[in-house]
Design a protein around this motif. Structure first.
Motif, mmCIF file in Angstrom:
data_model
loop_
_atom_site.group_PDB
_atom_site.id
_atom_site.type_symbol
_atom_site.label_atom_id
_atom_site.label_comp_id
_atom_site.label_asym_id
_atom_site.label_seq_id
_atom_site.Cartn_x
_atom_site.Cartn_y
_atom_site.Cartn_z
ATOM 1 N N UNK A 42 -9.998 -2.302 0.255
ATOM 2 C CA UNK A 42 -10.472 -3.094 -0.592
ATOM 3 C C UNK A 42 -9.151 -3.740 -1.483
ATOM 4 N N UNK A 43 -7.931 -3.148 -1.492
ATOM 5 C CA UNK A 43 -6.711 -3.372 -2.169
ATOM 6 C C UNK A 43 -5.764 -4.235 -1.588
ATOM 7 N N UNK A 44 -5.590 -5.382 -1.957
ATOM 8 C CA UNK A 44 -4.558 -6.237 -1.301
ATOM 9 C C UNK A 44 -3.365 -6.077 -2.366
ATOM 10 N N UNK A 45 -2.076 -5.896 -1.735
ATOM 11 C CA UNK A 45 -0.884 -6.394 -2.510
ATOM 12 C C UNK A 45 -0.440 -7.725 -2.197
ATOM 13 N N UNK A 46 -0.256 -8.559 -3.104
ATOM 14 C CA UNK A 46 0.036 -9.859 -3.119
ATOM 15 C C UNK A 46 1.581 -10.069 -3.150
ATOM 16 N N UNK A 47 2.218 -10.576 -2.085
ATOM 17 C CA UNK A 47 3.644 -10.507 -2.060
ATOM 18 C C UNK A 47 4.011 -12.062 -1.934
ATOM 19 N N UNK A 48 5.258 -12.340 -2.761
ATOM 20 C CA UNK A 48 5.832 -13.583 -2.758
ATOM 21 C C UNK A 48 7.417 -13.411 -2.320
ATOM 22 N N UNK A 49 7.926 -13.947 -1.356
ATOM 23 C CA UNK A 49 9.093 -13.907 -0.958
ATOM 24 C C UNK A 49 9.684 -12.569 -0.799
ATOM 25 N N UNK A 50 8.741 -11.534 -0.007
ATOM 26 C CA UNK A 50 9.102 -10.137 0.251
ATOM 27 C C UNK A 50 8.887 -9.144 -0.739
ATOM 28 N N UNK A 51 8.380 -9.501 -1.925
ATOM 29 C CA UNK A 51 8.080 -8.982 -3.311
ATOM 30 C C UNK A 51 6.821 -8.884 -3.624
ATOM 31 N N UNK A 52 6.293 -7.635 -4.165
ATOM 32 C CA UNK A 52 5.185 -7.586 -4.793
ATOM 33 C C UNK A 52 5.044 -8.283 -6.187
ATOM 34 N N UNK A 53 3.958 -9.322 -6.240
ATOM 35 C CA UNK A 53 3.627 -9.687 -7.714
ATOM 36 C C UNK A 53 2.749 -9.443 -8.212
ATOM 37 N N UNK A 54 1.843 -8.695 -7.364
ATOM 38 C CA UNK A 54 0.292 -8.569 -8.040
ATOM 39 C C UNK A 54 -0.341 -7.882 -7.056
ATOM 40 N N UNK A 55 -1.850 -7.555 -7.512
ATOM 41 C CA UNK A 55 -2.783 -7.061 -6.294
ATOM 42 C C UNK A 55 -4.155 -7.945 -6.682
ATOM 43 N N UNK A 56 -4.980 -7.972 -5.543
ATOM 44 C CA UNK A 56 -6.310 -8.381 -5.696
ATOM 45 C C UNK A 56 -7.177 -7.369 -5.072
#
Length: 183
Positions: free
Chosen positions: A67-81
């Protein structure tokens, strides 16, 4: 997560126009520490945790759970959902028996204001609707959290109830996969 055995976890990474939602990895540890230590991120979530405690407690690969998604932008984690089971004892319910899935999200302050949360949450909801057809999702936020309230409405959540919890007025809404969601 609602009955995680009923579908495969983790899913394949989910790509959106700008983001990737994926399982956490060791390279995400510093961003997890920053999320939980940030007074800005945690202002409506009970406050920040002491950084030194997080440095000791956060595992090498944080957030490895269904249930935990890491949110990645341009190869870096910016948050979670997250999509997690809501405790049936807490106020706010989609059904009388309680215990339904609830979406949550946290983003680093430098990612705020660019629509990343809406994009990531919409992708997670679409994935959930395919994995659990017809099952609604709840969202709870403090009324005072204007940005989160705006996001809930943008994602198509409708108000179910308001209640007092954690010393603040809370808004609890429902999203149904049967209802069209504005983009």
């Amino acid at each position: 997560m609602t009955e995680p055995g009923s579908f495969a976890w983790p899913p394949a990474p989910i790509a959106t126009a700008r983001l990737v939602l994926r399982e956490s990895e060791a390279r995400d540890r510093a961003a997890f520490v920053e999320l939980f230590a940030s007074a800005h991120v945690r202002v409506y979530l009970g406050g920040p945790h002491p950084r030194d405690e997080l440095e000791r407690a956060v595992p090498e690969v944080p957030g490895r759970r269904a249930g935990l998604f890491v949110v990645e932008l341009d190869g870096a984690m910016i948050g979670t959902v997250t999509l997690e089971q809501r405790d049936p004892e807490r106020p706010g319910r989609l059904r009388p028996e309680g215990g339904r899935t609830e979406i949550g999200y946290m983003f680093l302050p430098e990612a705020w204001g660019s629509g990343y949360a809406a994009e990531a949450c919409a992708a997670a909801l679409d994935w959930f609707a395919a994995a659990r057809p017809g099952e609604p999702v709840g969202l709870c936020t403090q009324i005072a959290n204007v940005a989160s309230m705006r996001l809930a409405l943008k994602l198509g959540f409708t108000e179910v109830t308001r209640f007092e919890e954690f010393g603040a007025e809370q808004w609890f809404g429902e999203w149904s996969p049967a209802a069209p969601r504005p983009r």
